[in-house]
Design an enzyme around this catalytic site. Structure first.
Site, PDB file in Angstrom:
ATOM      1  N   HIS A   1       0.838  -1.209   0.000  1.00  0.00           N
ATOM      2  CA  HIS A   1       0.000   0.000   0.000  1.00  0.00           C
ATOM      3  C   HIS A   1       0.874   1.260   0.000  1.00  0.00           C
ATOM      4  CE1 HIS A   1      -2.993  -2.713   2.303  1.00  0.00           C
ATOM      5  NE2 HIS A   1      -3.532  -2.499   1.130  1.00  0.00           N
TER       6      HIS A   1
ATOM      7  N   LYS B   1     -15.644  -8.241   5.398  1.00  0.00           N
ATOM      8  CA  LYS B   1     -14.329  -8.898   5.428  1.00  0.00           C
ATOM      9  C   LYS B   1     -13.914  -9.249   6.851  1.00  0.00           C
ATOM     10  CE  LYS B   1     -11.691  -7.755   1.276  1.00  0.00           C
ATOM     11  NZ  LYS B   1     -10.428  -7.145   0.794  1.00  0.00           N
TER      12      LYS B   1
ATOM     13  N   ARG C   1      -1.867  -6.344  -8.411  1.00  0.00           N
ATOM     14  CA  ARG C   1      -0.824  -7.346  -8.129  1.00  0.00           C
ATOM     15  C   ARG C   1      -0.831  -8.376  -9.247  1.00  0.00           C
ATOM     16  NH1 ARG C   1      -2.671  -7.829  -2.014  1.00  0.00           N
ATOM     17  NH2 ARG C   1      -4.575  -7.517  -3.202  1.00  0.00           N
TER      18      ARG C   1
ATOM     19  N   SER D   1      -2.405  -8.156   2.698  1.00  0.00           N
ATOM     20  CA  SER D   1      -2.780  -8.006   4.112  1.00  0.00           C
ATOM     21  C   SER D   1      -3.206  -9.356   4.712  1.00  0.00           C
ATOM     22  CB  SER D   1      -3.944  -7.024   4.254  1.00  0.00           C
ATOM     23  OG  SER D   1      -3.562  -5.747   3.822  1.00  0.00           O
TER      24      SER D   1
END
Ligand code: ADP
Length: 167
Positions: free
Chosen positions: A19, A43, A97, A135
């Site tokens: 990030h 989430k 990504r 993450s």
């Protein structure tokens, strides 16, 4: 010339070097950057919204100072495009990504364009060293007691260790 306001939205649970790298690139493109921290109840975040906002803020102060670009950190719970309109963002920044991100991002952009075709989404790629950082994996490694120091800023590493030491 209109002022370019960028919105970089995410869950940031927690903030990673991936990030941070994207933000360092994004400030080269905009006059002002807003980091939108999504509440994202679905989430089931490890860190509370307040914790995530604070950890992002800590890092942004440094980047803003170094780049001279104002960076605001704001939590949001409404639709991303609504939030973008509210803060008058002209571009949405997303990090890309591997191929796995593409499918989801592709659909998101399509839907977002249907909602507001004046706001462009720009994809940035992190430095090769940070591209594989996620993450979700950082949390998994921290939970199992592995080393995470190279994946996250030092204050985030401390918070992760503290979180799992309590469990
Ligand atoms: P979200 O729930 O929106 O996916 P994340 O916090 O996981 O929130 O990610 C926010 C954005 O940052 C996404 O666009 C994601 O693809 C990007 N991102 C996360 N990690 C990396 C990384 N290592 N390299 C490049 N982009 C990344």
């Amino acid at each position: 010339m209109t002022k370019l306001i960028g919105l970089y939205p995410g869950t940031f649970d927690p903030l990673t070097m991936g990030h941070v790298d994207i933000v360092e690139r994004a400030v080269k493109l905009v006059d002002e950057l807003v980091i939108g921290v999504a509440i994202n109840r679905d989430k089931g975040p490890l860190f509370t919204l307040e914790e995530r906002v604070t950890m992002v803020e800590q890092e942004m102060a440094r980047i803003s100072k170094a780049s001279g670009v104002p960076i605001k950190v704001a939590p949001f719970e409404i639709l991303l495009m609504q939030f973008a309109e509210e803060i008058e963002a002209n571009i949405i920044i997303r990090g890309l990504r591997a191929v796995s991100d593409f499918e989801y991002e592709y659909q998101m952009v399509g839907m977002n364009q249907a909602l507001n075709d004046d706001i462009e989404t720009v994809f940035l790629m992190a430095d090769a060293r940070y591209q594989s950082i996620a993450s979700r994996l950082v949390k998994e490694i921290a939970r199992l007691g592995g080393g995470i120091d190279s994946f996250v800023p030092s204050h985030v590493a401390m918070q992760l260790k503290a979180k799992f030491a309590r469990q």
